[in-house]
Design a protein around this motif. Structure first.
Motif, mmCIF file in Angstrom:
data_model
loop_
_atom_site.group_PDB
_atom_site.id
_atom_site.type_symbol
_atom_site.label_atom_id
_atom_site.label_comp_id
_atom_site.label_asym_id
_atom_site.label_seq_id
_atom_site.Cartn_x
_atom_site.Cartn_y
_atom_site.Cartn_z
ATOM 1 N N ILE A 137 -3.308 -3.766 4.461
ATOM 2 C CA ILE A 137 -3.769 -3.346 3.142
ATOM 3 C C ILE A 137 -4.380 -4.522 2.398
ATOM 4 C CG2 ILE A 137 -3.078 -2.393 0.902
ATOM 5 C CD1 ILE A 137 -0.766 -0.995 2.398
ATOM 6 N N SER A 138 -5.528 -4.286 1.806
ATOM 7 C CA SER A 138 -6.161 -5.242 0.902
ATOM 8 C C SER A 138 -6.624 -4.442 -0.306
ATOM 9 C CB SER A 138 -7.356 -5.927 1.577
ATOM 10 O OG SER A 138 -7.903 -6.907 0.725
ATOM 11 N N SER A 139 -6.068 -4.775 -1.454
ATOM 12 C CA SER A 139 -6.342 -3.956 -2.635
ATOM 13 C C SER A 139 -6.597 -4.809 -3.867
ATOM 14 C CB SER A 139 -5.152 -3.031 -2.904
ATOM 15 O OG SER A 139 -5.413 -2.228 -4.031
ATOM 16 N N TYR A 141 -2.194 -1.498 -8.980
ATOM 17 C CA TYR A 141 -3.114 -1.205 -7.885
ATOM 18 C C TYR A 141 -3.848 0.099 -8.210
ATOM 19 C CZ TYR A 141 0.948 1.416 -6.087
ATOM 20 O OH TYR A 141 2.014 2.259 -5.945
ATOM 21 N N PRO A 142 -5.031 0.301 -7.656
ATOM 22 C CA PRO A 142 -5.889 1.425 -8.028
ATOM 23 C C PRO A 142 -5.266 2.800 -7.782
ATOM 24 C CG PRO A 142 -7.114 -0.185 -6.771
ATOM 25 C CD PRO A 142 -5.674 -0.589 -6.685
ATOM 26 N N VAL A 178 1.767 -7.062 -8.931
ATOM 27 C CA VAL A 178 1.141 -5.850 -8.392
ATOM 28 C C VAL A 178 1.410 -5.750 -6.892
ATOM 29 C CG1 VAL A 178 -1.053 -4.667 -7.994
ATOM 30 C CG2 VAL A 178 -0.587 -5.754 -10.195
ATOM 31 N N GLN A 179 1.282 -6.864 -6.188
ATOM 32 C CA GLN A 179 1.582 -6.869 -4.749
ATOM 33 C C GLN A 179 3.030 -6.440 -4.527
ATOM 34 O OE1 GLN A 179 -0.097 -7.374 -2.051
ATOM 35 N NE2 GLN A 179 -1.996 -8.302 -2.707
ATOM 36 N N ALA A 180 3.939 -7.015 -5.303
ATOM 37 C CA ALA A 180 5.354 -6.686 -5.162
ATOM 38 C C ALA A 180 5.597 -5.196 -5.413
ATOM 39 C CB ALA A 180 6.193 -7.534 -6.119
ATOM 40 N N SER A 181 4.906 -4.638 -6.382
ATOM 41 C CA SER A 181 5.043 -3.216 -6.689
ATOM 42 C C SER A 181 4.564 -2.352 -5.525
ATOM 43 C CB SER A 181 4.251 -2.892 -7.959
ATOM 44 O OG SER A 181 4.223 -1.514 -8.194
ATOM 45 N N LEU A 182 3.426 -2.708 -4.963
ATOM 46 C CA LEU A 182 2.878 -1.952 -3.833
ATOM 47 C C LEU A 182 3.796 -2.062 -2.615
ATOM 48 C CD1 LEU A 182 0.653 -0.242 -2.586
ATOM 49 C CD2 LEU A 182 -0.698 -2.326 -2.282
ATOM 50 N N ILE A 183 4.314 -3.255 -2.380
ATOM 51 C CA ILE A 183 5.248 -3.453 -1.267
ATOM 52 C C ILE A 183 6.497 -2.596 -1.473
ATOM 53 C CG2 ILE A 183 6.807 -5.139 -0.201
ATOM 54 C CD1 ILE A 183 4.490 -7.226 -0.732
ATOM 55 N N LYS A 184 7.006 -2.575 -2.688
ATOM 56 C CA LYS A 184 8.202 -1.775 -2.980
ATOM 57 C C LYS A 184 7.951 -0.285 -2.720
ATOM 58 C CE LYS A 184 11.668 -0.728 -6.410
ATOM 59 N NZ LYS A 184 12.332 -1.093 -7.620
#
Length: 179
Positions: free
Chosen positions: A72-74, A81-82, A115-121
């Motif tokens: 993933i690249s966002s 994140y979008p 944001v990365q941490a949120s997406l990972i979660k």
């Protein structure tokens, strides 16, 4: 080994898509990265609809099920994140497509690291396995580089190759354990 590349960006000249394309160009032998470009075509998530109600949804979920891992690249939009990426993930919640699926992140910016941490979660909550050692920052924000320029930049290429190699080894070890 088949890895599905997801970008949260719909922009034609997306830095995140170029980063995924550079990963495709730099991927190890017997490791293919397929960048899926249907996220903008998915209908808005509704629990009243089934995945089987839309051909594009069926293809997206099947691609997720069939891949060995996800890259993933966002971008970050308004501190998150979008919505396009969130919508795609929402469609996967009621399926088995992410359960025990390894994923990694390639970030073009760490401007808002939460944001990365949120997406990972979110992905871990869905049953995905974050391969932290494979996730990396490739600082492309504001550079407007073409894919070839990213690939030719030794520092960027080394980071991407190391990340992909780490991910490949992790996914391969999972595959070996399940045989």
């Amino acid at each position: 080994m088949k890895v599905l590349g997801l970008s949260g960006s719909l922009r034609n000249e997306s830095t995140n898509v170029r980063l995924l394309e550079a990963a495709l160009a730099l991927s190890p032998a017997n490791f293919s990265v397929e960048i899926i470009g249907v996220l903008g075509s998915l209908p808005h998530f509704s629990p009243d609809l089934s995945v089987e109600s839309d051909r594009t949804l069926i293809q997206f979920v099947d691609a997720m099920r069939e891949c060995d891992g996800v890259l993933i690249s966002s971008p970050v939009y308004a501190g998150g994140y979008p919505g396009t990426l969130k919508n795609a993930l929402d469609w996967l919640v009621g399926t088995d497509a992410v359960i025990d699926k390894p994923f990694m992140m390639l970030s073009a910016s760490n401007r808002v690291p939460g944001v990365q941490a949120s997406l990972i979660k979110v992905l871990e909550t869905m049953g995905g396995i974050h391969v932290h050692a494979a996730s990396a920052l490739v600082p492309l924000l504001g550079k407007n580089l073409a894919v070839d320029d990213i690939v030719k930049n030794r520092a960027f290429a080394d980071t991407i190759e190391l990340s992909l190699g780490t991910f490949h080894n992790h996914v391969q070890s999972i595959r070996d354990q399940t045989r």
